[in-house]
Write an enzyme that holds these catalytic residues in place. Structure first.
Site: not given
Lengths: 481, 101
Positions: A100, A104, A191, A257, A292, A296, A298, A446
């Site tokens: 991560c 974003c 995050t 996090e 959001h 994802y 990513c 996550e």
């Protein structure tokens, strides 16, 4: 300055005075802490790639307010092409970092606020939108990393904010002054919080009039007085303190996090973007969540890394020609590219909002994120299947280096004669890292709960899908109507 | 001859785009072609697209000047075209060292 380099970003963090705690102690040097530093380097990658010609087409955009070239992470989407490039950027960075990269969430908060502040002004004659644009320009011109902070601790899930036995379970206003407000509460699972210059706070759920004091959105410098951070633990996190890099799996990057506590923090009015307009809380949550959920994308990039690692492990184990191994690799790719389809589709089917911001197709963004709650688990299962049990029974890097034990490890963990035992260990540790080590926080749990747990997406799917149209089509074809 | 290089964003490229550009420069070494990432003043813009989607933003560029690469196999033809254009530009056969990005 419009776009920082990775080095400038790192240096900028050194000027922050963050109050960070980890393992029960205050972290004096956040940037160089061995547990936190890989996460900083993952964010730094978002700065580095923006300066490289072979990535700048995705990593940068033109600001709609200044016309200057900016990092895409500070951009307000002006077209569906922008939205598609955002999805592609997620895949690119996921693949380059294997984890991560944390940036974003701030981009999604900015874009959601660009829509909702405009809509609030239209209804109430407030001045949130120009105030937001001024803040946005500050973020763009200084190329800041923002934490988009939505999730409150929530206390008793059966009670709304105003009925909680402890009123601080949701962030709320405790004092109104001529020059601003004082807020109290916390945001969980944040995050990249300690790698951020700014914290953008939003309400976590749709609220009613009784919850008016909780219907607030604002931005703070991450080192504002009264903010403190408690770092979350990750499986295998202390391996980063051992020195030898083999056992960390990913030598370079990681995520983090934190629990962010707002202990009576002052927010000046020019940084307040929602104040008691409770009827817009649902819209802000929904807009942010849709963006959001698109983010994802990513996980497709991290999936690329895991598939590459699994194929390499198969070759190192000498089993790459077995038909069932080939089939498993195909299945992993099928699942990963299916994820990619979702994040591209919700972007390509996006639409223009009254503020001029382009929003994703909410139904498809939720479908995409719902797939993300499932497919990385199956891709991980297949990767572990291919890797074999050695991935979790293998002795440590120190044992490999030891003169007493290293020779035995080199002898008995040798598989493909052309591959050094250490290489086999490294690729297995990378698979371990992504599927049950520090990176599994991002790639698995996550994926399950980030941007909303699976049930949140199912609710949105049920709201957005046009069931009557499907029934009409069915009835027509079989002669009912 | 000023050649501008414009890459796509490289989200999931099917070949090594940077290595291909390196290869093209190597082939044109010694010619009068110069390379830059500034496409505004270029005589020719090579759009190095990582796949057939070819999504690099080419807006504002003269379409006549753009040459799109989506596959390494297209490089040879491009090198030939650039060599020909260089020869047309330099009929006397001058061969200054290639330079730039």
């Amino acid at each position: 300055m419009t776009m920082m380099t990775a080095q400038q970003y790192e240096e900028s963090l050194r000027h922050l005075n963050l109050e960070v705690y980890m393992f029960g102690k205050r972290v004096e040097n956040v940037v160089d802490d061995p547990v936190i530093r890989p996460s900083m380097k993952a964010v730094a990658k978002t700065y580095e790639l923006a300066h490289r010609p072979e990535y700048e087409d995705i990593m940068t955009a033109t600001s709609h307010i200044t016309g200057r070239r900016i990092n895409r992470f500070t951009h307000i989407h002006q077209s569906t092409e922008d939205l598609v490039k955002k999805s592609k950027m997620g895949r690119l960075l996921g693949r380059e970092t294997g984890c991560c990269f944390q940036r974003c969430v701030g981009m999604d908060a900015l874009n959601a606020l660009s829509i909702v502040t405009f809509n609030m002004d239209k209804k109430y004659g407030t001045e949130y939108y120009p105030r937001f644009l001024e803040y946005l320009q500050y973020v763009q011109e200084n190329d800041l990393t923002c934490d988009g902070a939505m999730t409150d601790p929530k206390g008793d899930r059966g009670l709304p904010p105003h009925k909680q036995p402890d009123p601080d379970q949701y962030v709320h206003v405790v004092e109104e002054r001529a020059d601003g407000i004082v807020v109290r509460g916390a945001k969980a699972h944040q995050t990249g919080a300690v790698n951020s210059h700014e914290i953008i706070v939003m309400p976590t759920l749709s609220m009613r009039e009784e919850d008016m004091d909780y219907a607030i959105s604002f931005a703070l410098p991450s080192d504002a007085e009264g903010i403190l951070y408690i770092m979350g633990r990750q499986s295998c996190d202390t391996r980063k303190m051992e020195g030898d890099t083999i056992d960390t799996g990913n030598l370079l990057f990681g995520g983090h996090e934190a629990l962010v506590i707002l202990d009576d923090v002052f927010v000046p009015w020019d940084r307040v973007f929602m104040y008691k307009e409770y009827d817009f809380t649902g819209e802000l949550v929904e807009r942010f969540a849709a963006y959001h959920r698109q983010s994802y994308a990513c996980k497709v990039g991290v999936g690329d890394v895991l598939i590459g690692a699994a194929q390499t492990a198969a070759e190192y184990n000498g089993i790459e020609r077995a038909s069932h191994i080939k089939d498993k690799i195909v299945e992993m790719n099928h699942l990963n590219e299916t994820l990619y389809c979702g994040c591209i589709a919700c972007a390509a089917e996006g639409k223009r909002e009254p503020s001029g911001t382009y929003n994703v197709n909410t139904l498809l963004a939720n479908v995409h994120k719902h797939n993300v709650t499932r497919f990385p688990y199956e891709i991980s299962r297949l990767a572990q299947d291919i890797a074999g049990g050695l991935m979790v029974t293998m002795p440590s890097a120190q044992d490999l280096r030891s003169p007493e034990t290293g020779k035995w490890m080199k002898k008995y963990f040798k598989a493909n004669p052309d591959v050094p035992t250490e290489h086999r260990m490294r690729i297995l540790r990378l698979i371990e890292n992504i599927t049950l080590g520090t990176a599994a926080v991002g790639y698995l749990t996550e994926s399950m709960h980030g941007a909303g747990s699976p049930q949140a997406q199912r609710i949105m799917i049920s709201r957005r899908v046009n069931l009557q149209e499907k029934q009409r089509a069915a009835k027509k074809l079989c002669g009912i109507e | 001859l000023r050649i501008g290089i414009k890459y796509c964003g490289g989200c999931n490229p099917e070949y090594d785009r940077v290595a291909l550009v390196r290869h093209i420069k190597e082939k044109l070494k010694g010619s009068a072609a110069s390379f830059s990432y500034d496409t505004r003043e270029a005589d020719l813009v090579v759009a190095v697209q990582g796949c057939g989607t070819a999504c690099a933003d080419l807006s504002g560029l003269d379409p006549q000047k753009i040459r799109i690469l989506t596959d390494p196999e297209q490089a040879q033809k491009l090198v030939q075209e650039i060599s020909r254009l260089v020869d047309e530009d330099n009929p006397e056969g001058e061969r200054p060292e290639a330079q730039g990005a």
